[in-house]
Design a protein around this motif. Structure first.
Motif, PDB file in Angstrom:
ATOM      1  N   SER A 146       0.823  -1.212   0.000  1.00 23.32           N
ATOM      2  CA  SER A 146       0.000   0.000   0.000  1.00 23.32           C
ATOM      3  C   SER A 146       0.857   1.261   0.000  1.00 23.32           C
ATOM      4  N   TRP A 194      -8.706  -1.589  -4.558  1.00 25.95           N
ATOM      5  CA  TRP A 194      -7.301  -1.251  -4.780  1.00 25.95           C
ATOM      6  C   TRP A 194      -7.010  -1.085  -6.264  1.00 25.95           C
ATOM      7  N   SER A 216      -5.150   2.593  -2.297  1.00 27.93           N
ATOM      8  CA  SER A 216      -6.523   2.242  -1.943  1.00 27.93           C
ATOM      9  C   SER A 216      -7.487   3.245  -2.561  1.00 27.93           C
TER      10      SER A 216
END
Length: 236
Positions: free
Chosen positions: A11, A112, A17
Motif C-alpha cells: 500500500s 485497490w 486504496s
C-alpha cells in the motif's frame, strides 16, 4: 554489487486504496442502504479524519483503549480487524453491521488499484531476471488483489506480517522475504514509502529506496527509478 532481488511494500508503493468516500459508498451500496448525499459526505469525512480506512489517511489520534492493540495490529488477522473496526467505531454509523462490512470491502480487489507505473516496473524486473517479493504489514491475504490486477505472475514471494506474526521494521520479516527469494540481503533492494517501517530492511543489509506516498496524479514516475537503480548496479 548486482541487485538480484527487489522487495516492494504494498500500500502506497505498488497499490493505492480507493478514497474513503468511495469505500463508504461501495459498502452502503452492497449493504443496500441509502443515505442523503450530504450525510454520506459527512460520514466519509469523519471516517477519513479517524484514519479508519487501511491504506488511506494515516491514523493519528488513536483512542487510549486501542493504543496497545494498534501497536500490534499487523501481527495477526484478528488484531488487524479489531484495530481497524475499533477505529471505525469512533464514528457513529447508521447500522452497526457497517463496521464489519467496511472492513470486508477494503480487502477486495475492487478497493485497490496499482499505481500507473507498477505493471511496467514489475515486468521490467522480470525481463532483467530480477526476483521480486512483496513485504507488507497487513492483516489479510493480498494475493487475490495481485491476481485480479494481473500482477501476481511477476511476484516470486510474499512476506505478509500476519502470516509471520512479525511486522516491519523488524528485520525478521525482511529476512523471511530474502530467504524466500533465495537472494542475500546484500544483493536486495527494498522499495517502500514508509521511512520507519520499510527502511528497517537496512538493518539486515538491504539497500533501501523510498518513494513518496502521494495521489496517483502527483506520482507518475514514482517506481520507474527502480529499474535504473537495478540496471545501474548490474542486474543478474
Amino acid at each position: 554489487m548486482a541487485i538480484k532481488g527487489v522487495l516492494f511494500d504494498f500500500s502506497g508503493t505498488l497499490f493505492r486504496s480507493e478514497s474513503t468516500a468511495s469505500w463508504l459508498r461501495g459498502t452502503l451500496a452492497a449493504s443496500r442502504l441509502t443515505l442523503p448525499e450530504h450525510e454520506v459526505a459527512r460520514l466519509a469525512a469523519a471516517l477519513d479524519r479517524a484514519g479508519a480506512l487501511p491504506g488511506g489517511t494515516p491514523t493519528v489520534d488513536v483512542p487510549e483503549h486501542l493504543v496497545d492493540l494498534w501497536s500490534r495490529r499487523d501481527e495477526s488477522a484478528e488484531l488487524h480487524r479489531a484495530a481497524y473496526t475499533g477505529i471505525a467505531r469512533t464514528v457513529e454509523l447508521p447500522d452497526p453491521a457497517l463496521y464489519d462490512a467496511l472492513y470486508e470491502r477494503h480487502r477486495t480487489p475492487e478497493a485497490w488499484r496499482p499505481y500507473d507505473d507498477a505493471p511496467e516496473v514489475l515486468r521490467g524486473l522480470r525481463e532483467l531476471g530480477v526476483r521480486v517479493g512483496v513485504v507488507s504489514n497487513i492483516g489479510w491475504d493480498l494475493r487475490p488483489v495481485f491476481r485480479a490486477h494481473g500482477l501476481d505472475p511477476y511476484v516470486d514471494v510474499y512476506a505478509l506480517s500476519y502470516e509471520h506474526a512479525v511486522q516491519k521494521p523488524d528485520a525478521r520479516i525482511f529476512a523471511q522475504a530474502c530467504a524466500g527469494l533465495g537472494v542475500a540481503p546484500q544483493d536486495t533492494l527494498m522499495v517502500g514509502d514508509d521511512r520507519r517501517a520499510d527502511a528497517g530492511a537496512a538493518a539486515l543489509g538491504c539497500a533501501v529506496h523510498l518513494v513518496e506516498h502521494l495521489p496517483v496524479a502527483r506520482r507518475p514516475d514514482g517506481l520507474r527509478p527502480v529499474l535504473g537503480l537495478v540496471e545501474g548496479a548490474g542486474a543478474r
